[in-house]
Design a protein around this motif. Structure first.
Motif, PDB file in Angstrom:
ATOM      1  N   GLU A  89     -51.315 -26.284  -3.448  1.00 33.01           N
ATOM      2  CA  GLU A  89     -50.428 -26.915  -4.400  1.00 33.01           C
ATOM      3  C   GLU A  89     -49.220 -27.534  -3.611  1.00 33.01           C
ATOM      4  OE1 GLU A  89     -51.205 -27.157  -7.466  1.00 33.01           O
ATOM      5  OE2 GLU A  89     -53.209 -26.318  -6.921  1.00 33.01           O
ATOM      6  N   LYS A 136     -50.799 -30.772  -2.217  1.00 35.67           N
ATOM      7  CA  LYS A 136     -51.080 -31.599  -3.285  1.00 35.67           C
ATOM      8  C   LYS A 136     -49.993 -32.434  -4.053  1.00 35.67           C
ATOM      9  CE  LYS A 136     -53.320 -31.474  -7.836  1.00 35.67           C
ATOM     10  NZ  LYS A 136     -54.258 -30.539  -8.643  1.00 35.67           N
ATOM     11  N   THR A 137     -48.852 -31.560  -4.253  1.00 37.96           N
ATOM     12  CA  THR A 137     -47.619 -32.266  -4.865  1.00 37.96           C
ATOM     13  C   THR A 137     -46.837 -33.153  -4.106  1.00 37.96           C
ATOM     14  OG1 THR A 137     -47.264 -30.005  -6.039  1.00 37.96           O
ATOM     15  CG2 THR A 137     -45.247 -31.509  -5.943  1.00 37.96           C
ATOM     16  N   LYS A 168     -48.436 -35.133  -1.726  1.00 34.70           N
ATOM     17  CA  LYS A 168     -49.117 -36.269  -1.529  1.00 34.70           C
ATOM     18  C   LYS A 168     -48.806 -37.110  -2.888  1.00 34.70           C
ATOM     19  CE  LYS A 168     -52.620 -34.625   1.673  1.00 34.70           C
ATOM     20  NZ  LYS A 168     -54.059 -34.432   1.900  1.00 34.70           N
ATOM     21  N   SER A 169     -48.672 -36.200  -3.600  1.00 32.02           N
ATOM     22  CA  SER A 169     -48.303 -36.946  -5.090  1.00 32.02           C
ATOM     23  C   SER A 169     -47.263 -37.929  -5.382  1.00 32.02           C
ATOM     24  CB  SER A 169     -48.631 -36.156  -6.318  1.00 32.02           C
ATOM     25  OG  SER A 169     -47.366 -35.474  -6.636  1.00 32.02           O
ATOM     26  N   ILE A 170     -46.327 -37.757  -4.448  1.00 27.14           N
ATOM     27  CA  ILE A 170     -44.812 -38.433  -4.349  1.00 27.14           C
ATOM     28  C   ILE A 170     -45.355 -39.638  -3.519  1.00 27.14           C
ATOM     29  CG2 ILE A 170     -42.680 -38.366  -3.864  1.00 27.14           C
ATOM     30  CD1 ILE A 170     -42.770 -35.224  -4.151  1.00 27.14           C
ATOM     31  N   THR A 171     -46.268 -39.693  -2.520  1.00 31.17           N
ATOM     32  CA  THR A 171     -46.393 -40.816  -1.596  1.00 31.17           C
ATOM     33  C   THR A 171     -46.763 -42.067  -2.421  1.00 31.17           C
ATOM     34  OG1 THR A 171     -48.569 -40.342  -1.364  1.00 31.17           O
ATOM     35  CG2 THR A 171     -47.135 -39.286   0.221  1.00 31.17           C
ATOM     36  N   SER A 224     -45.620 -39.441   3.591  1.00 33.71           N
ATOM     37  CA  SER A 224     -45.705 -38.134   3.347  1.00 33.71           C
ATOM     38  C   SER A 224     -44.965 -37.286   4.601  1.00 33.71           C
ATOM     39  CB  SER A 224     -47.114 -37.403   3.163  1.00 33.71           C
ATOM     40  OG  SER A 224     -47.875 -37.661   4.618  1.00 33.71           O
ATOM     41  N   GLU A 251     -38.384 -37.949 -11.734  1.00 32.90           N
ATOM     42  CA  GLU A 251     -39.720 -37.311 -11.598  1.00 32.90           C
ATOM     43  C   GLU A 251     -40.097 -36.800 -10.414  1.00 32.90           C
ATOM     44  OE1 GLU A 251     -44.461 -38.174 -12.512  1.00 32.90           O
ATOM     45  OE2 GLU A 251     -42.970 -39.772 -12.975  1.00 32.90           O
ATOM     46  N   GLU A 252     -39.624 -37.675  -9.257  1.00 33.72           N
ATOM     47  CA  GLU A 252     -40.113 -37.218  -7.724  1.00 33.72           C
ATOM     48  C   GLU A 252     -39.238 -36.220  -7.371  1.00 33.72           C
ATOM     49  OE1 GLU A 252     -41.257 -41.487  -6.058  1.00 33.72           O
ATOM     50  OE2 GLU A 252     -39.173 -41.028  -6.310  1.00 33.72           O
ATOM     51  N   LYS A 286     -40.599 -32.985  -8.768  1.00 32.83           N
ATOM     52  CA  LYS A 286     -41.896 -32.664  -7.863  1.00 32.83           C
ATOM     53  C   LYS A 286     -41.385 -31.744  -6.803  1.00 32.83           C
ATOM     54  CE  LYS A 286     -45.399 -35.680  -9.737  1.00 32.83           C
ATOM     55  NZ  LYS A 286     -46.117 -36.824  -9.300  1.00 32.83           N
TER      56      LYS A 286
END
Length: 222
Positions: A6, A9-10, A12-15, A20, A63-64, A67
């Motif tokens: 997780e 995953k989190t 990578k979701s910010i890239t 990364s 939001e970032e 995360k």
């Protein structure tokens, strides 16, 4: 481990705007500087660290940032379950070690095997000087130190009280991975960014900005 999956995953979701690797490095700085702000006594150093924190923080949207906070929660949950080198595993799994010329971290199971094989009862040392010294000149992500703390724990030695660590590495990311994990595990440590061969701490003159002291150092300061 679910937390590691997780976390990645989190991350990578910010890239998008940033790689990364840069996001992970920023995450390390945000966490490391946040902890260090409570243990830094020198006012000039404290101001510099707060300024660095704010500069990195302002790169990201709300939001970032949320995360990034969630990533910290995953790390805390993982380390609360068992002793292991959580951040070192992520660093290698993501290939970040190749970003810095092919770094290699000793697998945690090997570090633990070495620690248990070389272990000697430190009771006499504790009785004589009141604590156990551990100097790690190329600390990486702190896996060897964590393994030794686990070995002490399994032998009913209070590592939080009796283990005192000096850890050093030339790579700031390694310094921060070690610092963050040792802080969470409540290990007394001074983690130093610098070249051990040229400027070994504490014998060499070291700029305060390069020294990160864990909160446990303050708790057991004599």
């Amino acid at each position: 481990m679910e937390e590691k999956k997780e976390f990645i995953k989190t991350l990578k979701s910010i890239t998008g705007k940033y790689s990364s690797y840069e996001i992970f490095s920023d995450w390390l700085q945000l966490n490391g500087l946040a902890i260090a702000s409570f243990t830094t006594i020198n006012k000039k150093t404290k101001r510099a660290r707060i300024k660095s924190y704010e500069k990195i923080f302002n790169k990201y949207t709300q939001e970032e940032i949320e995360k990034l906070v969630i990533m910290t929660e995953y790390m805390c949950n993982a380390l609360s379950k068992k002793f292991h080198d959580f951040l070192g595993e992520i660093y290698e799994e993501m290939g970040f070690n190749n970003e810095k010329g092919g770094q290699f971290f000793t697998p945690y199971n090997i570090s633990l095997l070495m620690s248990k094989t070389l272990y000697n009862d430190p009771s006499e040392i504790i009785e004589t000087q009141g604590f156990i010294d551990l100097n790690e000149p190329t600390c990486g992500s702190g896996g060897m130190i964590i393994a030794f703390a686990q070995t002490l724990y399994e032998n009913n030695i209070n590592y939080k009280k009796y283990l005192k660590v000096i850890a050093q590495d030339i790579d700031l990311n390694c310094v921060l991975m070690t610092y963050i994990q040792l802080s969470f595990l409540e290990i007394q440590a001074e983690v130093v960014c610098g070249n051990t061969l040229i400027n070994p701490y504490p014998w060499a003159d070291t700029d305060e900005i390069n020294i990160y002291r864990t909160p446990q150092m303050i708790i057991y300061k004599k």
